[in-house]
Design an enzyme around this catalytic site. Structure first.
Site, PDB file in Angstrom:
ATOM      1  N   GLY A   9       0.905  -1.217  -0.261  1.00 23.25           N
ATOM      2  CA  GLY A   9      -0.040  -0.129  -0.311  1.00 23.25           C
ATOM      3  C   GLY A   9       1.249   1.295   0.126  1.00 23.25           C
ATOM      4  N   GLN A  13      -2.371   7.528   1.081  1.00 20.57           N
ATOM      5  CA  GLN A  13      -1.666   8.429   1.252  1.00 20.57           C
ATOM      6  C   GLN A  13      -1.007   7.821   2.348  1.00 20.57           C
ATOM      7  OE1 GLN A  13      -4.828  11.409   4.055  1.00 20.57           O
ATOM      8  NE2 GLN A  13      -4.274   9.347   5.427  1.00 20.57           N
ATOM      9  N   ALA A  82      -1.698  -2.025   2.158  1.00 21.91           N
ATOM     10  CA  ALA A  82      -2.566  -2.623   1.518  1.00 21.91           C
ATOM     11  C   ALA A  82      -3.955  -2.554   1.386  1.00 21.91           C
ATOM     12  CB  ALA A  82      -2.202  -3.969   0.515  1.00 21.91           C
ATOM     13  N   ALA A  83      -4.859  -2.349   1.221  1.00 23.28           N
ATOM     14  CA  ALA A  83      -6.679  -2.513   1.552  1.00 23.28           C
ATOM     15  C   ALA A  83      -7.288  -1.861   0.566  1.00 23.28           C
ATOM     16  CB  ALA A  83      -6.912  -1.887   2.732  1.00 23.28           C
ATOM     17  N   SER A  85      -9.721   0.392   1.350  1.00 25.92           N
ATOM     18  CA  SER A  85     -10.217   1.333   2.055  1.00 25.92           C
ATOM     19  C   SER A  85     -11.091   1.963   2.559  1.00 25.92           C
ATOM     20  CB  SER A  85      -9.006   1.731   2.194  1.00 25.92           C
ATOM     21  OG  SER A  85      -9.218   2.585   1.600  1.00 25.92           O
ATOM     22  N   THR A 126      -8.474  -0.844  12.641  1.00 23.66           N
ATOM     23  CA  THR A 126      -8.759   0.263  12.135  1.00 23.66           C
ATOM     24  C   THR A 126     -10.111   0.697  12.909  1.00 23.66           C
ATOM     25  OG1 THR A 126     -10.778   1.749  10.597  1.00 23.66           O
ATOM     26  CG2 THR A 126     -10.535  -0.978   9.915  1.00 23.66           C
ATOM     27  N   TYR A 149     -16.200  -3.957   5.648  1.00 22.74           N
ATOM     28  CA  TYR A 149     -15.091  -3.202   5.653  1.00 22.74           C
ATOM     29  C   TYR A 149     -14.659  -3.684   7.385  1.00 22.74           C
ATOM     30  CZ  TYR A 149     -11.215  -0.201   6.928  1.00 22.74           C
ATOM     31  OH  TYR A 149      -9.423   0.625   6.978  1.00 22.74           O
ATOM     32  N   LYS A 153     -11.743  -6.297   8.303  1.00 21.52           N
ATOM     33  CA  LYS A 153     -10.468  -5.910   9.043  1.00 21.52           C
ATOM     34  C   LYS A 153     -10.354  -6.762  10.892  1.00 21.52           C
ATOM     35  CE  LYS A 153      -8.026  -2.886   7.054  1.00 21.52           C
ATOM     36  NZ  LYS A 153      -6.742  -1.920   6.739  1.00 21.52           N
ATOM     37  N   HIS A 180      -7.615   9.415   9.758  1.00 19.07           N
ATOM     38  CA  HIS A 180      -6.670  10.443   9.865  1.00 19.07           C
ATOM     39  C   HIS A 180      -6.178  11.091   8.223  1.00 19.07           C
ATOM     40  CE1 HIS A 180      -4.900   6.472  10.167  1.00 19.07           C
ATOM     41  NE2 HIS A 180      -4.169   6.749   9.212  1.00 19.07           N
TER      42      HIS A 180
HETATM   43  P1  NAP Z   1      -5.398   4.253   0.707  1.00 22.02           P
HETATM   44  O1  NAP Z   1      -5.136   5.599   0.396  1.00 22.02           O
HETATM   45  O2  NAP Z   1      -6.661   3.471  -0.041  1.00 22.02           O
HETATM   46  O3  NAP Z   1      -4.301   3.008   0.384  1.00 22.02           O
HETATM   47  C1  NAP Z   1      -4.255   2.297  -0.032  1.00 22.02           C
HETATM   48  C2  NAP Z   1      -3.202   1.332  -0.113  1.00 22.02           C
HETATM   49  O4  NAP Z   1      -3.179  -0.077  -1.068  1.00 22.02           O
HETATM   50  C3  NAP Z   1      -3.279   1.409  -1.890  1.00 22.02           C
HETATM   51  O5  NAP Z   1      -1.461   2.149  -2.203  1.00 22.02           O
HETATM   52  C4  NAP Z   1      -3.647   0.829  -2.808  1.00 22.02           C
HETATM   53  O6  NAP Z   1      -3.382   0.458  -4.020  1.00 22.02           O
HETATM   54  C5  NAP Z   1      -3.487  -0.138  -2.255  1.00 22.02           C
HETATM   55  N1  NAP Z   1      -4.207  -1.616  -2.808  1.00 22.02           N
HETATM   56  C6  NAP Z   1      -5.072  -1.052  -3.013  1.00 22.02           C
HETATM   57  N2  NAP Z   1      -5.454  -3.361  -3.350  1.00 22.02           N
HETATM   58  C7  NAP Z   1      -4.649  -4.147  -3.421  1.00 22.02           C
HETATM   59  C8  NAP Z   1      -3.706  -4.989  -3.917  1.00 22.02           C
HETATM   60  N3  NAP Z   1      -4.797  -6.054  -4.444  1.00 22.02           N
HETATM   61  N4  NAP Z   1      -2.909  -5.596  -3.344  1.00 22.02           N
HETATM   62  C9  NAP Z   1      -1.713  -4.385  -3.652  1.00 22.02           C
HETATM   63  N5  NAP Z   1      -1.898  -3.144  -3.333  1.00 22.02           N
HETATM   64  C10 NAP Z   1      -3.312  -2.842  -2.563  1.00 22.02           C
HETATM   65  O7  NAP Z   1      -5.300   3.678   2.037  1.00 22.02           O
HETATM   66  P2  NAP Z   1      -4.514   4.634   3.527  1.00 22.02           P
HETATM   67  O8  NAP Z   1      -5.999   5.527   3.996  1.00 22.02           O
HETATM   68  O9  NAP Z   1      -3.292   5.549   2.838  1.00 22.02           O
HETATM   69  O10 NAP Z   1      -4.861   4.229   4.864  1.00 22.02           O
HETATM   70  C11 NAP Z   1      -4.221   2.537   5.174  1.00 22.02           C
HETATM   71  C12 NAP Z   1      -4.158   1.008   5.797  1.00 22.02           C
HETATM   72  O11 NAP Z   1      -4.856   1.622   6.770  1.00 22.02           O
HETATM   73  C13 NAP Z   1      -5.415   1.370   4.915  1.00 22.02           C
HETATM   74  O12 NAP Z   1      -4.976  -0.748   4.497  1.00 22.02           O
HETATM   75  C14 NAP Z   1      -6.624   1.719   5.545  1.00 22.02           C
HETATM   76  O13 NAP Z   1      -7.430   0.269   5.265  1.00 22.02           O
HETATM   77  C15 NAP Z   1      -5.890   1.746   7.517  1.00 22.02           C
HETATM   78  N6  NAP Z   1      -6.478   2.874   7.726  1.00 22.02           N
HETATM   79  C16 NAP Z   1      -6.376   3.892   6.876  1.00 22.02           C
HETATM   80  C17 NAP Z   1      -7.308   4.475   7.952  1.00 22.02           C
HETATM   81  C18 NAP Z   1      -7.525   5.914   7.589  1.00 22.02           C
HETATM   82  O14 NAP Z   1      -8.113   7.123   8.280  1.00 22.02           O
HETATM   83  N7  NAP Z   1      -6.499   6.501   6.323  1.00 22.02           N
HETATM   84  C19 NAP Z   1      -7.889   4.350   9.379  1.00 22.02           C
HETATM   85  C20 NAP Z   1      -7.331   2.686   9.853  1.00 22.02           C
HETATM   86  C21 NAP Z   1      -6.903   1.709   9.196  1.00 22.02           C
HETATM   87  P3  NAP Z   1      -3.537   1.678  -5.285  1.00 22.02           P
HETATM   88  O15 NAP Z   1      -2.849   2.560  -5.005  1.00 22.02           O
HETATM   89  O16 NAP Z   1      -3.364   1.199  -6.316  1.00 22.02           O
HETATM   90  O17 NAP Z   1      -5.000   1.688  -4.808  1.00 22.02           O
HETATM   91  O1  F7E Z   2     -16.257   9.359   5.752  1.00 22.05           O
HETATM   92  C1  F7E Z   2     -19.849  10.901   6.058  1.00 22.05           C
HETATM   93  C2  F7E Z   2     -20.061   9.380   6.281  1.00 22.05           C
HETATM   94  O2  F7E Z   2     -15.752   8.018   3.842  1.00 22.05           O
HETATM   95  C3  F7E Z   2     -16.017   9.827   7.184  1.00 22.05           C
HETATM   96  C4  F7E Z   2     -11.508   5.168   6.087  1.00 22.05           C
HETATM   97  O3  F7E Z   2      -9.888   5.676   6.197  1.00 22.05           O
HETATM   98  O4  F7E Z   2     -11.354   5.468   7.946  1.00 22.05           O
HETATM   99  C5  F7E Z   2     -12.210   6.263   6.821  1.00 22.05           C
HETATM  100  O5  F7E Z   2     -13.384   5.358   6.906  1.00 22.05           O
HETATM  101  C6  F7E Z   2     -18.180  10.148   7.535  1.00 22.05           C
HETATM  102  C7  F7E Z   2     -18.850   8.945   7.904  1.00 22.05           C
HETATM  103  O6  F7E Z   2     -14.205   7.852   6.369  1.00 22.05           O
HETATM  104  C8  F7E Z   2     -19.947  12.044   2.995  1.00 22.05           C
HETATM  105  O7  F7E Z   2     -20.909   8.682   6.095  1.00 22.05           O
HETATM  106  C9  F7E Z   2     -20.841  12.643   4.668  1.00 22.05           C
HETATM  107  O8  F7E Z   2     -20.083   8.650   8.839  1.00 22.05           O
HETATM  108  O9  F7E Z   2     -14.314   9.657   4.842  1.00 22.05           O
HETATM  109  P1  F7E Z   2     -15.389   8.645   5.155  1.00 22.05           P
HETATM  110  P2  F7E Z   2     -14.477   6.973   7.162  1.00 22.05           P
HETATM  111  O10 F7E Z   2     -15.779   5.491   6.640  1.00 22.05           O
HETATM  112  O11 F7E Z   2     -14.710   6.815   8.232  1.00 22.05           O
HETATM  113  C10 F7E Z   2     -11.529   4.577   8.514  1.00 22.05           C
HETATM  114  C11 F7E Z   2     -10.922   5.413  10.246  1.00 22.05           C
HETATM  115  C12 F7E Z   2     -10.725   3.476   7.998  1.00 22.05           C
HETATM  116  O12 F7E Z   2     -10.863   2.884   9.018  1.00 22.05           O
HETATM  117  C13 F7E Z   2     -11.376   3.476   6.399  1.00 22.05           C
HETATM  118  O13 F7E Z   2     -10.274   3.250   5.772  1.00 22.05           O
HETATM  119  O14 F7E Z   2     -18.407  11.020   6.673  1.00 22.05           O
HETATM  120  N1  F7E Z   2     -20.453  11.113   5.006  1.00 22.05           N
HETATM  121  N2  F7E Z   2     -20.928  12.562   3.461  1.00 22.05           N
HETATM  122  C14 F7E Z   2     -19.181  10.697   3.618  1.00 22.05           C
HETATM  123  N3  F7E Z   2     -18.239  10.064   3.538  1.00 22.05           N
HETATM  124  C15 F7E Z   2     -18.043  10.278   2.256  1.00 22.05           C
HETATM  125  N4  F7E Z   2     -16.752   9.519   1.592  1.00 22.05           N
HETATM  126  N5  F7E Z   2     -18.442  10.660   1.184  1.00 22.05           N
HETATM  127  C16 F7E Z   2     -19.337  11.870   1.478  1.00 22.05           C
HETATM  128  O15 F7E Z   2     -20.036  12.552   0.551  1.00 22.05           O
END
Ligand code: NAP
Ligand code: F7E
Length: 343
Positions: A9, A13, A82-83, A85, A126, A149, A153, A180
């Protein structure tokens, strides 16, 4: 000898921030990247240009490509970021989400420990695993996920991270990270979508946009702070799991207001429920609520308690909610101003 890290991944981000951080610490960094039709290197431009990281093609769906990546990189540490996500999209593609987010980890860990049983593995768990559990959520809270999702996880966390650590004595840890964000956040996540849309409206490039549930509350921190702790988690003597969060939660509506404040846009809310809108100082509608963006099941309130990480890892967030919203708003304003002046 240089320590080697493999990041799955790396194009995402967190992957891009973590790669920069580990390169800065002197690591030899390897990244797994899947083939996509768009340029996946966008977030890694500088590291790739300066040849600071090594990229290997592979996919979490296939054990053979993971095996090859592991043999090539021979990592001391693996960061599994990777996810699939996107929580909303996981309702449409539950099988793919399960295969990447759960089975992908299993494939990776099984291959990794065959090659090096002492390897240290970080799993990106997560807050979405808490689902319906009321805040504050910490390491002792129960998990009640509602999305495919969150369920995938949780399966990875329970049946691989916890079980392999306990039964097989592996060094494998979960960082249970709350939301984040950053200017590098995927464009469909709500914070980035808000920052992009309001910046474009401010510059006259767009008239309005739509959101779903404005009342959902999230604990939003800055991604740059959160990747530091991934590294810290893998440096502990014993493997363990940690909740990482700011401890503050805000509604989606409050994020809209914070971005608007940073862009010096005055907005007013009118109406309620699906008829709620936001208007600008001239009374023009700039934001509508659209049912299309509601999830089949919503997680209403996430607010983490990261006392354990603060105590044991000495970690704490450095970017406040308002500063995060302003950082994202100003990055989009700068980007679209530049694009506008280029045409
Ligand atoms: P992201 O920007 O969506 O990045 C996900 C990464 O996974 C990308 O590099 C994507 O590649 C890669 N990927 C997806 N499917 C794949 C596959 N089949 N094989 C290889 N690589 C693959 O997510 P992020 O926000 O950086 O989050 C990083 C990790 O933390 C994820 O596991 C997410 O679930 C977890 N997480 C995120 C948050 C958050 O708030 N950001 C919070 C809690 C946990 P492509 O660029 O090709 O799509
Ligand atoms: O939604 C509401 C939506 O898609 C946040 C991922 O990184 O964090 C992320 O998941 C909130 C939700 O993030 C829209 O319903 C309203 O309540 O930005 P989000 P998420 O679902 O919290 C967790 C920790 C992860 O692990 C995940 O990988 O916002 N919402 N209106 C919306 N959300 C989106 N996307 N788009 C809208 O138009």
């Amino acid at each position: 000898m240089k320590k080697r890290a493999l990041i799955t991944g790396i194009t995402g981000q967190d992957g891009s921030y973590l790669a920069e951080y580990l390169v800065g610490l002197g690591y030899e960094v390897w990244g797994l990247m899947r083939r996509t039709s768009l340029d996946p290197m966008l977030r890694l431009e500088s590291l790739v240009r300066k040849r600071r990281i090594n990229i290997i093609y592979g996919n979490m769906h296939h054990a053979s490509s993971l095996k090859a990546a592991l043999e090539m990189s021979r990592p001391h540490e693996i960061y599994n970021l990777a996810a699939q996500s996107d929580v909303g999209i996981s309702f449409f593609v539950p099988e793919e989400t399960e295969d990447i987010n759960y089975a992908g980890l299993k494939r990776l860990v099984d291959e990794a420990v065959r090659i090096n049983p002492k390897v240290r593995i970080y799993q990106a768990s997560t807050s979405e695993m808490y689902g319906k559990t009321l805040p504050p959520q910490n390491e002792r809270s129960s998990f009640k996920p509602v999305s495919p999702y969150g369920k995938a996880k949780l399966r990875a966390h329970k049946t691989i991270v916890e079980a392999y650590r306990k039964r097989r004595g592996l060094y494998i840890c979960s960082g249970i990270l709350f939301n984040h964000e950053s200017p590098r956040r995927g464009e469909h996540f709500v914070t980035r979508k808000i920052a992009i849309s309001l910046a474009k409206i401010k510059l006259g490039l767009q008239k309005s946009f739509s959101l779903g549930n404005l009342n959902a509350r999230r604990d939003w921190g800055y991604a740059g702070d959160y990747v530091r702790v991934m590294y810290a988690i893998l440096q502990q003597e014993k493997p363990d799991d940690f909740v990482i969060a700011t401890g503050e939660s805000h509604t989606v509506r409050e994020f809209v207001e914070a971005v608007a404040r940073s862009l010096r846009m005055k907005i007013r809310w009118k109406g309620t429920g699906l008829r709620e809108i936001a208007v600008d100082e001239r009374g023009r509608t700039i934001l509508r609520v659209d049912k299309k963006y509601y999830r089949p099941v919503e997680v209403n309130h996430l607010r983490g308690d990261s006392m354990k990480a603060r105590r044991e890892l000495g970690w704490k967030p450095t970017v406040s909610f308002d500063r995060l919203a302003a950082m994202m708003a100003q990055a989009e304003l700068k980007r679209f101003r530049h694009m506008k002046s280029a045409v």
